[in-house]
Design a protein around this motif. Structure first.
Motif, PDB file in Angstrom:
ATOM      1  N   SER A  69       0.664  -1.186   0.003  1.00 32.58           N
ATOM      2  CA  SER A  69       0.069  -0.099   0.015  1.00 32.58           C
ATOM      3  C   SER A  69       0.924   1.292  -0.011  1.00 32.58           C
ATOM      4  CB  SER A  69      -1.001   0.003   1.270  1.00 32.58           C
ATOM      5  OG  SER A  69      -0.156   0.266   2.401  1.00 32.58           O
ATOM      6  N   HIS A  70       0.516   2.297  -0.517  1.00 32.29           N
ATOM      7  CA  HIS A  70       1.250   3.619  -0.442  1.00 32.29           C
ATOM      8  C   HIS A  70      -0.248   4.492  -0.628  1.00 32.29           C
ATOM      9  CE1 HIS A  70       0.846   3.516  -4.916  1.00 32.29           C
ATOM     10  NE2 HIS A  70       1.195   4.915  -4.874  1.00 32.29           N
ATOM     11  N   ASN A  71       0.105   5.914  -0.326  1.00 34.28           N
ATOM     12  CA  ASN A  71      -0.901   6.998  -0.219  1.00 34.28           C
ATOM     13  C   ASN A  71      -0.462   8.054  -1.207  1.00 34.28           C
ATOM     14  OD1 ASN A  71       1.366   7.710   1.412  1.00 34.28           O
ATOM     15  ND2 ASN A  71       0.358   9.553   2.142  1.00 34.28           N
ATOM     16  N   HIS A  72      -1.340   8.695  -1.928  1.00 34.63           N
ATOM     17  CA  HIS A  72      -1.420   9.657  -2.714  1.00 34.63           C
ATOM     18  C   HIS A  72      -2.048  11.108  -1.821  1.00 34.63           C
ATOM     19  CE1 HIS A  72      -1.360   7.226  -6.983  1.00 34.63           C
ATOM     20  NE2 HIS A  72      -0.379   7.190  -6.074  1.00 34.63           N
ATOM     21  N   PRO A  73      -1.063  11.838  -1.484  1.00 34.58           N
ATOM     22  CA  PRO A  73      -1.681  12.892  -0.882  1.00 34.58           C
ATOM     23  C   PRO A  73      -2.388  14.038  -1.705  1.00 34.58           C
ATOM     24  CG  PRO A  73       0.856  12.460  -0.106  1.00 34.58           C
ATOM     25  CD  PRO A  73       0.183  11.612  -1.352  1.00 34.58           C
ATOM     26  N   ALA A  74      -2.044  13.974  -2.832  1.00 34.69           N
ATOM     27  CA  ALA A  74      -2.892  14.886  -3.678  1.00 34.69           C
ATOM     28  C   ALA A  74      -4.130  14.363  -3.821  1.00 34.69           C
ATOM     29  CB  ALA A  74      -2.124  15.004  -5.233  1.00 34.69           C
ATOM     30  N   GLY A  75      -4.506  13.144  -3.528  1.00 33.84           N
ATOM     31  CA  GLY A  75      -6.088  12.675  -3.442  1.00 33.84           C
ATOM     32  C   GLY A  75      -6.227  11.631  -4.795  1.00 33.84           C
ATOM     33  N   THR A  76      -5.445  11.930  -5.852  1.00 33.99           N
ATOM     34  CA  THR A  76      -5.930  11.124  -6.932  1.00 33.99           C
ATOM     35  C   THR A  76      -5.911   9.313  -6.523  1.00 33.99           C
ATOM     36  OG1 THR A  76      -5.651  10.353  -9.010  1.00 33.99           O
ATOM     37  CG2 THR A  76      -3.428  11.228  -7.874  1.00 33.99           C
ATOM     38  N   LEU A  77      -6.978   8.829  -7.125  1.00 35.51           N
ATOM     39  CA  LEU A  77      -6.899   7.316  -7.067  1.00 35.51           C
ATOM     40  C   LEU A  77      -6.395   6.450  -8.079  1.00 35.51           C
ATOM     41  CD1 LEU A  77     -10.285   6.928  -4.792  1.00 35.51           C
ATOM     42  CD2 LEU A  77      -7.767   6.447  -3.959  1.00 35.51           C
ATOM     43  N   LYS A  78      -6.217   7.304  -9.224  1.00 34.26           N
ATOM     44  CA  LYS A  78      -5.617   6.477 -10.263  1.00 34.26           C
ATOM     45  C   LYS A  78      -3.973   6.189 -10.177  1.00 34.26           C
ATOM     46  CE  LYS A  78      -5.212   7.031 -15.263  1.00 34.26           C
ATOM     47  NZ  LYS A  78      -5.662   7.863 -16.452  1.00 34.26           N
ATOM     48  N   PRO A  79      -3.749   4.795 -10.282  1.00 34.56           N
ATOM     49  CA  PRO A  79      -2.452   4.479 -10.184  1.00 34.56           C
ATOM     50  C   PRO A  79      -1.605   5.344 -11.372  1.00 34.56           C
ATOM     51  CG  PRO A  79      -3.664   2.574 -10.951  1.00 34.56           C
ATOM     52  CD  PRO A  79      -4.652   3.555 -10.588  1.00 34.56           C
ATOM     53  N   SER A  80      -0.433   5.593 -11.003  1.00 33.95           N
ATOM     54  CA  SER A  80       0.576   6.354 -12.031  1.00 33.95           C
ATOM     55  C   SER A  80       1.365   5.039 -12.847  1.00 33.95           C
ATOM     56  CB  SER A  80       1.657   6.928 -11.249  1.00 33.95           C
ATOM     57  OG  SER A  80       2.338   6.146 -10.553  1.00 33.95           O
ATOM     58  N   LYS A  81       2.056   5.312 -13.794  1.00 34.22           N
ATOM     59  CA  LYS A  81       2.654   4.414 -14.709  1.00 34.22           C
ATOM     60  C   LYS A  81       3.600   3.758 -13.689  1.00 34.22           C
ATOM     61  CE  LYS A  81       5.628   3.838 -18.863  1.00 34.22           C
ATOM     62  NZ  LYS A  81       6.139   4.711 -20.103  1.00 34.22           N
ATOM     63  N   ALA A  82       4.365   4.601 -12.819  1.00 32.29           N
ATOM     64  CA  ALA A  82       5.354   3.896 -11.819  1.00 32.29           C
ATOM     65  C   ALA A  82       4.782   3.065 -10.666  1.00 32.29           C
ATOM     66  CB  ALA A  82       6.157   5.279 -11.140  1.00 32.29           C
ATOM     67  N   ASP A  83       3.545   3.362 -10.350  1.00 34.85           N
ATOM     68  CA  ASP A  83       2.783   2.481  -9.399  1.00 34.85           C
ATOM     69  C   ASP A  83       2.687   0.979 -10.022  1.00 34.85           C
ATOM     70  OD1 ASP A  83       2.541   4.515  -7.564  1.00 34.85           O
ATOM     71  OD2 ASP A  83       0.942   5.124  -8.328  1.00 34.85           O
ATOM     72  N   ILE A  84       2.224   1.134 -11.288  1.00 31.11           N
ATOM     73  CA  ILE A  84       1.771  -0.146 -12.150  1.00 31.11           C
ATOM     74  C   ILE A  84       3.321  -0.979 -12.377  1.00 31.11           C
ATOM     75  CG2 ILE A  84       0.972  -0.882 -14.475  1.00 31.11           C
ATOM     76  CD1 ILE A  84      -0.845   1.412 -14.390  1.00 31.11           C
ATOM     77  N   GLN A  85       4.311  -0.396 -12.820  1.00 31.43           N
ATOM     78  CA  GLN A  85       5.571  -0.983 -13.157  1.00 31.43           C
ATOM     79  C   GLN A  85       5.947  -1.516 -11.732  1.00 31.43           C
ATOM     80  OE1 GLN A  85       7.791   2.261 -14.705  1.00 31.43           O
ATOM     81  NE2 GLN A  85       7.356   1.801 -16.796  1.00 31.43           N
TER      82      GLN A  85
END
Length: 233
Positions: A181-197
């Motif tokens: 798990s990790h958090n996105h302080p900015a509030g977006t729930l969409k995984p980034s490309k780095a998250d997916i990789q």
């Protein structure tokens, strides 16, 4: 000549039942407003305003949102006229106790049957953070949580993760699986490309080591994103 003037009543001049402490004793804690509860914490106001009025002013600054109040730093609180270091520390300590209470409640449900179960345990770890952190839940063969580990922390936009640290924590705890798990302080729930990789990389490593990687949750103040629920694993 009659001198006409007005002044604000101090708390001691209020009707006894309207004073926060007396109100709590007589009516119970649930009958007090947020401002009244904070007024009890800070104890006193100033010549210009009562403790309740000062508390209302502080809450108004965060749109009466206790979660936003929890994010204020010591210096943020001290910036309010009438709030010194001692009062600021008292407010922060009370809010932290509330956060820990939520964390303890979450620990009473250690078995993971869904992403929602994992979220309830993880969410208190990320409450009120202004930076990213990466935590894992350590799971046994019965899908019960036997531990939690902070893997890394970063800035407001990204966190670096050393994959070796994840598996060291899993092996040290003698766990058979884990949830990332990790958090996105900015509030977006969409995984980034780095998250997916990163997720793909860890899934492959877990399969090679015969360790179960059960899910990866992205958590914000508003909710969470589960890779499993979205068929991303």
């Amino acid at each position: 000549m009659n001198e006409v003037y007005s002044k604000k009543m101090c708390l001691k001049e209020w009707a006894e039942q309207d004073r926060p402490r007396e109100k709590l004793v007589c009516n119970g804690r649930r009958m007090l407003s947020d401002a009244e509860l904070i007024a009890i914490l800070i104890g006193s106001g100033s010549r210009e305003e009562t403790a309740v009025e000062l508390s209302k002013r502080i809450l108004a600054n965060v749109e009466n949102d206790l979660s936003e109040l929890s994010k204020l730093t010591l210096n943020d609180l001290r910036a309010f006229k009438g709030i010194g270091e001692a009062k600021a520390i008292t407010i922060m300590a009370a809010l932290e106790l509330g956060r820990r209470r939520k964390e303890n409640i979450a620990k009473k449900k250690p078995q993971i049957k869904s992403s929602e179960d994992a979220y309830r345990i993880l969410q208190p770890l990320y409450a009120d953070l202004g930076h990213e952190e990466f935590w894992i839940l350590l799971i046994n063969t019965a899908n019960k949580v036997i531990g939690q580990e902070l893997i890394s922390k970063g800035g407001s936009g990204m966190v670096g993760v050393d994959v070796k640290n994840i598996f060291e924590a899993v092996l040290h705890a003698k766990a058979t699986g884990f949830i990332m798990s990790h958090n996105h302080p900015a509030g977006t729930l969409k995984p980034s490309k780095a998250d997916i990789q990163l997720t793909d990389k860890i899934v492959q490593a877990a399969q090679y080591m015969d360790i179960r990687m059960l899910d990866h949750l992205i958590i914000t103040d508003e909710g969470y994103y589960s890779f499993v629920d979205h068929d991303d694993l």
